[in-house]
Design an enzyme around this catalytic site. Structure first.
Site, short mmCIF file in Angstrom:
data_model
loop_
_atom_site.label_atom_id
_atom_site.label_comp_id
_atom_site.label_asym_id
_atom_site.label_seq_id
_atom_site.Cartn_x
_atom_site.Cartn_y
_atom_site.Cartn_z
CE1 TYR A 1 20.46 -32.93 -10.73
CE2 TYR A 1 21.57 -33.37 -8.67
CZ TYR A 1 20.79 -33.80 -9.72
OH TYR A 1 20.34 -35.09 -9.76
CG ASN B 1 21.81 -42.65 -16.76
OD1 ASN B 1 21.23 -41.72 -16.19
ND2 ASN B 1 22.77 -42.44 -17.63
CB VAL C 1 17.19 -42.75 -17.93
CG1 VAL C 1 15.89 -43.37 -17.44
CG2 VAL C 1 18.00 -42.21 -16.76
CG PHE D 1 12.12 -41.84 -9.57
CD1 PHE D 1 11.85 -42.50 -8.39
CD2 PHE D 1 13.32 -42.10 -10.23
CE1 PHE D 1 12.76 -43.42 -7.86
CE2 PHE D 1 14.23 -43.00 -9.71
CZ PHE D 1 13.95 -43.66 -8.52
#
Length: 405
Positions: free
Chosen positions: A124, A197, A226, A340
């Site tokens: 990540y 989300n 999401v 984003f």
């Protein structure tokens, strides 16, 4: 510890022993005669007072107090990066003392998100220092607050303001600034899955195109957390959604479920590349906004269907393939490509708590009005974390795994 407890319980008798002692050695003998066994721990203090000519009775024996046992919590800890099924372990951790600006929180529920798995794997964008507690999202209840805490009180429900807090634990002591309050009448699973989300969907529908009722949005990974939030929030604003999902054996069932959330159209990635799309755009306008969570060919197809001057926002890369942009889309359609990441948005707006709280309040109102729901979820007892982690990594799993403490 035995000595401290004994002294606290027999303060007066200890002082009487010391008052009648003519020396440190005599004090030790008197103390032992009265049942003491750990006098040597305090001997240096009495030696110093004897040399100064001070009364042994005034020594600090009587000022000791009994402290409460140190609190602990259970937490899912990883000490190295790797396969989550192998590196995550259930451990007991000591809770830090409650500072003046801290909040003691009992965690209630925390989901297992793809970003959580990526963080454990070490892939990540942000990685906490090891050893680390997993989990970036969840909801807890305030048990106690520090003396200078003003925005929260015992009984409040709270969610993380930022990633990396380590929500896979039974309790935590956190700084007030890292938490945001949510109404306690919001359904538990909705509150637990609120901070990632739904916030991502809310911001992407609000910040990139000035969408109006009747406009259209197209998205891939429509079955994701999401994606489901996009469908529901868009429906409340009168915005049409075209939702792309991967083909699967239960496609009809999935299609019906997404339409029950408010999806206008649900199609497969194969259909996205077929002439049938021309017929679809006779019913709805071409989208002004495309939301890409897949990358690769799927992203390229989204671009093909954008109207002139439209925007594609990339917020994920499930295919692990780069986004390929046709030159014609840039030159002749003047499409805009944006990215984003909700974690970065929150950090950029950390100084603007009113804006962050306004978003959270708006989402909570949708939950309370029944216009927004948590994604299909499976509640898993905290100690069965291995099942939750493994199931969250299976392909075509529609249910989000949520650990319940």
């Amino acid at each position: 510890m035995w000595l401290i407890k004994m002294i606290a319980a027999h303060r007066e008798s200890v002082c009487r022993v010391l008052a009648h002692a003519s020396s440190v050695r005599n004090a030790e003998q008197c103390f032992r005669a009265r049942g003491g066994r750990c006098y040597s721990a305090l001997r240096p203090s009495y030696e110093l007072r004897r040399r100064r000519g001070e009364s042994l009775c005034s020594a600090p024996v009587c000022s000791y107090s009994v402290s409460a046992p140190r609190r602990e919590c259970e937490a899912l800890v990883y000490r190295r990066h790797g396969d989550p099924a192998q590196v995550i372990q259930l451990e007991r951790l000591a809770l830090p003392e409650l500072g003046v600006s801290d909040v003691h929180v009992k965690m209630l529920a925390a989901p297992v998100n793809p970003s959580d798995i990526n963080m454990v794997q070490g892939t990540y964008a942000i990685l906490p220092e090891l050893p680390a507690v997993g989990g970036n999202e969840g909801v807890g209840q305030v048990l106690k607050v520090g003396s200078q805490v003003t925005s929260l009180r015992a009984g409040d429900w709270v969610i993380p303001q930022d990633a990396g807090l380590g929500t896979w634990r039974t309790e935590a002591v956190l700084n007030e600034r890292t938490l945001a309050a949510v109404p306690s009448d919001v359904p538990l699973l909705c509150a637990a899955s609120l901070s990632v989300n739904p916030c991502t969907a809310f911001r992407m529908l609000s910040d990139f195109e000035n969408l109006q009722p009747g406009d259209c949005v197209i998205q891939n990974a429509a079955n994701s957390g999401v994606g489901q939030a996009v469908i529901q929030i868009a429906a409340t604003r009168g915005i049409h959604t075209i939702n792309i999902v991967r083909d699967r054996p239960d496609l009809h069932k999935l299609t019906e479920r997404l339409k029950s959330l408010g999806a206008n159209h649900v199609i497969t990635e194969d259909t996205l590349r077929k002439p049938e799309m021309k017929e679809l755009f006779k019913k709805v306008p071409r989208p002004r906004l495309a939301l890409n969570c897949v990358g690769g060919k799927s992203a390229t197809e989204l671009l093909r269907h954008l109207q002139k001057g439209g925007t594609m926002v990339t917020y994920g890369g499930m295919s692990k393939q780069p986004v390929a942009v046709p030159v014609s889309a840039l030159i002749f359609k003047d499409v805009k490509l944006r990215g984003f990441w909700v974690t970065q948005w929150k950090r950029d707006h950390a100084h603007d708590r009113e804006k962050v709280q306004a978003m959270i309040s708006a989402l909570c109102q949708l939950f309370l009005q029944g216009k927004l729901s948590a994604p299909a979820s499976t509640e898993v007892p905290f100690r069965d974390y291995q099942t939750a982690v493994q199931d969250s990594m299976k392909p075509f799993v529609s249910a989000k795994q949520i650990l319940v403490m």
